[in-house]
Write a protein that holds these residues in place. Structure first.
Motif, short mmCIF file in Angstrom:
data_model
loop_
_atom_site.label_atom_id
_atom_site.label_comp_id
_atom_site.label_asym_id
_atom_site.label_seq_id
_atom_site.Cartn_x
_atom_site.Cartn_y
_atom_site.Cartn_z
N ASP A 14 4.68 3.47 -9.54
CA ASP A 14 5.64 3.79 -8.62
C ASP A 14 5.48 5.37 -7.95
N ILE A 15 6.08 5.58 -6.85
CA ILE A 15 5.74 6.87 -6.25
C ILE A 15 7.01 7.68 -6.20
N ASP A 16 7.13 8.86 -6.12
CA ASP A 16 8.48 9.51 -6.16
C ASP A 16 8.89 9.71 -4.33
N CYS A 17 9.83 10.25 -4.22
CA CYS A 17 10.53 10.29 -3.11
C CYS A 17 9.90 11.31 -1.97
N ASP A 18 8.83 12.15 -2.53
CA ASP A 18 8.06 13.07 -1.58
C ASP A 18 6.53 12.41 -1.44
N ASN A 19 6.45 11.34 -1.84
CA ASN A 19 4.95 10.80 -1.87
C ASN A 19 3.80 11.58 -2.29
N ALA A 56 -9.94 8.38 -7.51
CA ALA A 56 -9.38 7.95 -8.67
C ALA A 56 -8.26 6.90 -8.66
N TYR A 57 -7.37 7.16 -7.81
CA TYR A 57 -6.24 6.18 -7.51
C TYR A 57 -6.80 4.75 -7.25
N ASP A 58 -7.72 4.81 -6.22
CA ASP A 58 -8.38 3.48 -5.71
C ASP A 58 -8.99 2.90 -6.88
N LYS A 59 -9.65 3.52 -7.44
CA LYS A 59 -10.61 2.70 -8.91
C LYS A 59 -9.73 2.32 -10.00
N THR A 60 -8.24 2.95 -9.99
CA THR A 60 -7.36 2.55 -10.84
C THR A 60 -6.75 1.29 -10.55
N MET A 97 0.88 -1.22 0.16
CA MET A 97 0.06 -0.01 0.02
C MET A 97 0.96 1.40 0.03
N MET A 98 0.63 2.16 -0.80
CA MET A 98 1.37 3.27 -1.03
C MET A 98 0.89 4.38 -0.12
N ASN A 99 2.01 5.13 0.51
CA ASN A 99 1.67 6.23 1.40
C ASN A 99 1.39 7.52 0.74
N ILE A 100 0.25 7.70 -0.17
CA ILE A 100 0.38 8.83 -1.15
C ILE A 100 -0.26 10.18 -0.27
N ASP A 101 0.63 11.12 -0.37
CA ASP A 101 0.10 12.41 0.33
C ASP A 101 -0.68 13.42 -0.57
N PHE A 102 -2.05 13.03 -0.47
CA PHE A 102 -3.14 13.78 -1.21
C PHE A 102 -3.41 15.19 -0.84
#
Length: 196
Positions: A72-77, A35-39, A1-6
């Motif tokens: 993939d996620i970048d270094c700043d999430n 949108a991310y969850d649906k993707t 699970m990615m820790n995306i900073d929305f």
């Protein structure tokens, strides 16, 4: 699970879409959490459209869907890179990419894909299919012949001849790799490892 900073950009993160094989950047879009969850759930890219103010599945009108191969996620999430297999042109103008770059800057990967398609879906008159029918020995022999012709062109012929012979060698080597079931990615990873 990615820790995306929305939260960093009012609930949206930029998403770079890249062709999984050629590595061309095809477009930039934005996603919110929905949108991310649906993707992730559907394995097809869905954006949040800022102009329509709603979720927007890329290809919902054109049929040119973007099938997710890797995220993939970048270094700043706060930015995503999604590698995809595109069903067709990505841009609404009908272009392969939304960016004004030369067509398929990494054609050798596209050629690998074409050769694989000829193996899986033979076409009458296809040179790849003729080689495949002749088998491993003939394909290997062709690679050897093209290698010799490339060396001769490098030593004694024009730059144009050398480019043509090098192209013939690369093409036949790609067919040989396919015949052996080895991908360009495998070769690239081996070269990278040997470089270390």
């Amino acid at each position: 699970m990615m820790n995306i900073d929305f939260d960093k950009s009012d609930g949206l993160v930029p998403v770079i879409i890249q062709d999984e094989q050629t590595l061309e950047v095809l477009m930039l879009g934005y996603m919110d959490k929905e949108a991310y969850d649906k993707t992730v759930q559907e394995n097809v890219v869905t954006f949040f459209s800022r102009s329509k103010n709603r979720l927007w599945k890329k290809g919902e009108t054109s049929g040119n869907y973007l099938h997710v191969k890797n995220i993939d996620i970048d270094c700043d999430n706060d930015t995503l890179l999604i590698k995809v297999k595109a069903d067709g042109p990505t841009c609404h103008t009908g272009s392969r990419s939304c960016f004004n770059t030369e067509y398929n800057q990494n054609f050798i990967h596209e050629l690998e894909r074409i050769i694989a398609d000829r193996y899986e879906n033979p076409q009458e008159g296809s040179y790849v299919n003729k080689l495949h029918k002749k088998g491993l020995n003939k394909i290997s022999q062709k690679v050897g012949e093209e290698a010799v012709e490339t060396v001769i062109a490098a030593l004694n012929e024009t730059e144009h001849d050398f480019i043509n012979e090098s192209s013939d060698l690369m093409f036949h080597l790609l067919v040989l790799l396919r015949e052996k079931g080895i991908s360009l990615e495998t070769i690239a990873k081996n070269l990278e490892e040997r470089h270390k």
